[in-house]
Design an enzyme around this catalytic site. Structure first.
Site, PDB file in Angstrom:
ATOM      1  N   HIS A 219     -41.868  26.838 -11.131  1.00 21.97           N
ATOM      2  CA  HIS A 219     -40.724  27.636 -11.557  1.00 21.97           C
ATOM      3  C   HIS A 219     -40.923  28.006 -13.021  1.00 21.97           C
ATOM      4  O   HIS A 219     -41.532  27.258 -13.788  1.00 21.97           O
ATOM      5  CB  HIS A 219     -39.413  26.852 -11.442  1.00 21.97           C
ATOM      6  CG  HIS A 219     -38.974  26.600 -10.040  1.00 21.97           C
ATOM      7  ND1 HIS A 219     -38.382  27.558  -9.254  1.00 21.97           N
ATOM      8  CD2 HIS A 219     -39.038  25.494  -9.274  1.00 21.97           C
ATOM      9  CE1 HIS A 219     -38.095  27.051  -8.071  1.00 21.97           C
ATOM     10  NE2 HIS A 219     -38.485  25.784  -8.048  1.00 21.97           N
TER      11      HIS A 219
ATOM     12  N   HIS B 106     -44.943  23.627  -6.096  1.00 23.29           N
ATOM     13  CA  HIS B 106     -44.775  25.045  -6.426  1.00 23.29           C
ATOM     14  C   HIS B 106     -44.151  25.095  -7.809  1.00 23.29           C
ATOM     15  O   HIS B 106     -43.576  24.109  -8.280  1.00 23.29           O
ATOM     16  CB  HIS B 106     -43.871  25.748  -5.406  1.00 23.29           C
ATOM     17  CG  HIS B 106     -42.503  25.172  -5.389  1.00 23.29           C
ATOM     18  ND1 HIS B 106     -42.190  24.033  -4.698  1.00 23.29           N
ATOM     19  CD2 HIS B 106     -41.380  25.536  -6.048  1.00 23.29           C
ATOM     20  CE1 HIS B 106     -40.931  23.723  -4.913  1.00 23.29           C
ATOM     21  NE2 HIS B 106     -40.403  24.605  -5.736  1.00 23.29           N
TER      22      HIS B 106
ATOM     23  N   ASP C 118     -44.211  21.602 -20.212  1.00 24.90           N
ATOM     24  CA  ASP C 118     -44.820  22.906 -19.946  1.00 24.90           C
ATOM     25  C   ASP C 118     -46.185  22.756 -19.268  1.00 24.90           C
ATOM     26  O   ASP C 118     -47.031  21.975 -19.726  1.00 24.90           O
ATOM     27  CB  ASP C 118     -44.961  23.699 -21.250  1.00 24.90           C
ATOM     28  CG  ASP C 118     -45.309  25.163 -20.992  1.00 24.90           C
ATOM     29  OD1 ASP C 118     -44.829  25.722 -19.981  1.00 24.90           O
ATOM     30  OD2 ASP C 118     -46.062  25.740 -21.790  1.00 24.90           O
ATOM     31  N   HIS C 119     -46.361  23.503 -18.193  1.00 22.12           N
ATOM     32  CA  HIS C 119     -47.591  23.476 -17.392  1.00 22.12           C
ATOM     33  C   HIS C 119     -47.907  22.092 -16.843  1.00 22.12           C
ATOM     34  O   HIS C 119     -49.074  21.743 -16.654  1.00 22.12           O
ATOM     35  CB  HIS C 119     -48.775  24.060 -18.168  1.00 22.12           C
ATOM     36  CG  HIS C 119     -48.691  25.557 -18.299  1.00 22.12           C
ATOM     37  ND1 HIS C 119     -47.880  26.165 -19.221  1.00 22.12           N
ATOM     38  CD2 HIS C 119     -49.276  26.538 -17.605  1.00 22.12           C
ATOM     39  CE1 HIS C 119     -47.981  27.476 -19.097  1.00 22.12           C
ATOM     40  NE2 HIS C 119     -48.818  27.728 -18.116  1.00 22.12           N
TER      41      HIS C 119
ATOM     42  N   HIS D 255     -43.026  21.384  -9.206  1.00 26.38           N
ATOM     43  CA  HIS D 255     -42.342  20.206  -8.650  1.00 26.38           C
ATOM     44  C   HIS D 255     -42.366  20.246  -7.133  1.00 26.38           C
ATOM     45  O   HIS D 255     -42.737  21.233  -6.515  1.00 26.38           O
ATOM     46  CB  HIS D 255     -40.909  20.085  -9.188  1.00 26.38           C
ATOM     47  CG  HIS D 255     -39.927  21.054  -8.613  1.00 26.38           C
ATOM     48  ND1 HIS D 255     -38.576  20.974  -8.834  1.00 26.38           N
ATOM     49  CD2 HIS D 255     -40.098  22.145  -7.822  1.00 26.38           C
ATOM     50  CE1 HIS D 255     -37.966  21.950  -8.200  1.00 26.38           C
ATOM     51  NE2 HIS D 255     -38.849  22.683  -7.588  1.00 26.38           N
TER      52      HIS D 255
ATOM     53  N   GLU E 184     -33.311  27.553 -13.259  1.00 22.29           N
ATOM     54  CA  GLU E 184     -34.503  27.335 -12.432  1.00 22.29           C
ATOM     55  C   GLU E 184     -34.995  28.666 -11.863  1.00 22.29           C
ATOM     56  O   GLU E 184     -36.202  28.874 -11.681  1.00 22.29           O
ATOM     57  CB  GLU E 184     -34.205  26.352 -11.295  1.00 22.29           C
ATOM     58  CG  GLU E 184     -35.436  25.938 -10.525  1.00 22.29           C
ATOM     59  CD  GLU E 184     -35.158  24.818  -9.559  1.00 22.29           C
ATOM     60  OE1 GLU E 184     -35.472  23.661  -9.875  1.00 22.29           O
ATOM     61  OE2 GLU E 184     -34.595  25.093  -8.475  1.00 22.29           O
TER      62      GLU E 184
ATOM     63  N   CYS F 160     -38.325  24.082  -1.651  1.00 18.07           N
ATOM     64  CA  CYS F 160     -38.717  23.215  -2.767  1.00 18.07           C
ATOM     65  C   CYS F 160     -39.351  21.912  -2.277  1.00 18.07           C
ATOM     66  O   CYS F 160     -39.800  21.101  -3.083  1.00 18.07           O
ATOM     67  CB  CYS F 160     -37.532  22.941  -3.687  1.00 18.07           C
ATOM     68  SG  CYS F 160     -37.181  24.327  -4.805  1.00 18.07           S
TER      69      CYS F 160
HETATM   70 NI    NI Z   1     -38.421  24.419  -6.487  1.00 21.11          NI
END
Ligand code: NI
Length: 137
Positions: free
Chosen positions: A42, A40, A80-81, A15, A125, A34
């Site tokens: 998580h 990037h 996911d992914h 995100h 997170e 972020c």
């Molecule tokens: Ni982040």
């Protein structure tokens, strides 16, 4: 008498958090890491909690296989992914913070649960940062 059952799940997703009305400088200052414009990832850890009466026939609050499959189709297959900002329609105009992701997950799962069950989402997170949402507050 009500009992709460919990199911853990996991997804990796990327995100970027930002406010499109702010400059890059202000986003960096307010949002911090972020805001990375290159995105990037998580490793999100999810706990889905379902509270309800024990069914006298099955002995279950809910069949965990059904809950597992619901989490797979509604959350894992969807997130996911993925790049949450670019690939998940719910975040097209919504910042994919842990708070907002938890609310989106709650809405998706709540729509599939029987009305007599109470749903709470816990979303990590990072190992130390997590949020909860139960749809009531
Ligand atoms: Ni982040």
């Amino acid at each position: 008498m009500k009992v709460t059952v919990h199911r853990k799940a996991h997804f990796n997703a990327a995100h970027r958090l930002y406010n499109k009305d702010w400059s890059d400088y202000k986003n960096e200052a307010v949002v911090g890491k972020c805001n990375n414009p290159h995105f990037h990832g998580h490793n999100y850890e999810l706990i889905v909690s379902v509270k309800g009466e024990i069914d006298p026939i099955t002995g279950y609050v809910m069949d965990m296989k059904i809950l597992k499959d619901l989490i797979k189709t509604e959350v894992e297959d969807a997130f996911d992914h993925k790049n949450l900002n670019l690939q998940v329609p719910e975040f097209k105009d919504l910042n994919p913070t842990a708070e907002n992701i938890a609310v989106v997950i709650w809405n998706k799962l709540e729509a599939q649960l029987k009305d007599n069950l109470e749903l709470t989402i816990t979303l990590y997170e990072t190992p130390r940062n997590f949020v909860t949402y139960n749809g009531k507050d």
